[in-house]
Design a protein around this motif. Structure first.
Motif, PDB file in Angstrom:
ATOM      1  N   GLU A   3       0.941  -0.942   0.145  1.00  0.00           N
ATOM      2  CA  GLU A   3      -0.103   0.178  -0.493  1.00  0.00           C
ATOM      3  C   GLU A   3       1.244   1.522  -0.026  1.00  0.00           C
ATOM      4  O   GLU A   3       0.293   2.318  -0.796  1.00  0.00           O
ATOM      5  CB  GLU A   3      -1.007  -0.053   0.966  1.00  0.00           C
TER       6      GLU A   3
ATOM      7  N   GLY B 240       3.349   9.801  -9.940  1.00  0.00           N
ATOM      8  CA  GLY B 240       2.374  10.659 -10.970  1.00  0.00           C
ATOM      9  C   GLY B 240       2.274  11.382 -10.837  1.00  0.00           C
ATOM     10  O   GLY B 240       2.184  12.180 -12.175  1.00  0.00           O
ATOM     11  N   GLN B 241       1.582  11.563 -10.185  1.00  0.00           N
ATOM     12  CA  GLN B 241       1.017  13.655  -9.507  1.00  0.00           C
ATOM     13  C   GLN B 241       1.394  14.418  -9.689  1.00  0.00           C
ATOM     14  O   GLN B 241       1.204  15.739 -10.110  1.00  0.00           O
ATOM     15  CB  GLN B 241      -0.212  13.252  -8.918  1.00  0.00           C
TER      16      GLN B 241
ATOM     17  N   THR C   8       2.220   1.676  -3.830  1.00  0.00           N
ATOM     18  CA  THR C   8       1.296   2.396  -4.969  1.00  0.00           C
ATOM     19  C   THR C   8       1.273   3.478  -4.513  1.00  0.00           C
ATOM     20  O   THR C   8       0.193   4.080  -5.332  1.00  0.00           O
ATOM     21  CB  THR C   8      -0.114   1.143  -4.687  1.00  0.00           C
ATOM     22  N   ARG C   9       0.575   4.221  -2.975  1.00  0.00           N
ATOM     23  CA  ARG C   9       0.766   5.290  -3.028  1.00  0.00           C
ATOM     24  C   ARG C   9       1.881   6.817  -2.997  1.00  0.00           C
ATOM     25  O   ARG C   9       1.762   7.170  -4.043  1.00  0.00           O
ATOM     26  CB  ARG C   9       0.762   5.211  -1.133  1.00  0.00           C
ATOM     27  N   GLN C  10       3.644   6.161  -3.366  1.00  0.00           N
ATOM     28  CA  GLN C  10       4.260   7.089  -3.364  1.00  0.00           C
ATOM     29  C   GLN C  10       4.159   6.271  -5.448  1.00  0.00           C
ATOM     30  O   GLN C  10       3.880   7.800  -5.620  1.00  0.00           O
ATOM     31  CB  GLN C  10       5.652   5.995  -3.115  1.00  0.00           C
ATOM     32  N   GLU C  11       3.921   5.681  -5.592  1.00  0.00           N
ATOM     33  CA  GLU C  11       4.212   6.135  -7.437  1.00  0.00           C
ATOM     34  C   GLU C  11       2.753   6.213  -7.539  1.00  0.00           C
ATOM     35  O   GLU C  11       2.718   7.265  -8.555  1.00  0.00           O
ATOM     36  CB  GLU C  11       3.939   4.027  -7.636  1.00  0.00           C
ATOM     37  N   ARG C  12       0.934   6.611  -7.099  1.00  0.00           N
ATOM     38  CA  ARG C  12       0.617   7.568  -7.116  1.00  0.00           C
ATOM     39  C   ARG C  12       0.383   9.192  -7.161  1.00  0.00           C
ATOM     40  O   ARG C  12       0.610   9.259  -8.229  1.00  0.00           O
ATOM     41  CB  ARG C  12      -1.020   7.131  -6.220  1.00  0.00           C
ATOM     42  N   GLU C  13       1.453   9.309  -6.174  1.00  0.00           N
ATOM     43  CA  GLU C  13       1.926  10.665  -5.772  1.00  0.00           C
ATOM     44  C   GLU C  13       3.237  11.847  -6.919  1.00  0.00           C
ATOM     45  O   GLU C  13       3.519  12.461  -7.427  1.00  0.00           O
ATOM     46  CB  GLU C  13       2.382  10.761  -4.117  1.00  0.00           C
TER      47      GLU C  13
END
Length: 124
Positions: A109, A119-120, A112-117
């Protein structure tokens, strides 16, 4: 002398019928060493040898009764599962497995949170 032969013949017939009924009524997943159809054919074509073979090598193994408290997890009720030698060590092992799974879930989790951040935050 005929009485002895008659007694042996009747005994063999009774044993064959009993083994055949037991083979047919046993769930195929519990039968050992051969498929159910092969056991039935073996008993039909070789009544004495097939019956003895079924009794020795085909019948489902009788599992000893479970000792100790009722299991806390449903996987313990699965047929064929070995009963632990030391229930305390088994509980400790399962506790460590659950903890490790929880750590892996948290790491996933977080990743995936770091990857989303990331990406944004990248300019488009």
């Amino acid at each position: 002398m005929y009485k002895v032969y008659l007694l042996l013949w009747i005994t063999g017939l009774v044993m064959m019928v009993w083994c055949l009924i037991e083979t047919v009524s046993t769930d195929e997943s519990r039968i050992r060493n051969l498929p159910k159809l092969w056991w039935i054919l073996l008993i039909l074509f070789f009544p004495l040898a097939g019956s003895i073979a079924w009794l020795a090598a085909g019948r489902p193994a009788v599992s000893p009764p479970r000792t100790g408290a009722a299991p806390a997890f449903p996987e313990y009720d699965r047929p064929g599962r070995a009963v632990p030698d030391d229930p305390e060590k088994d509980e400790d092992f399962l506790k460590r497995v659950r903890e490790r799974a929880e750590q892996q879930r948290l790491r996933y989790e977080q990743q995936t949170r770091q990857e989303r951040e990331q990406g944004q935050s990248e300019p488009e």
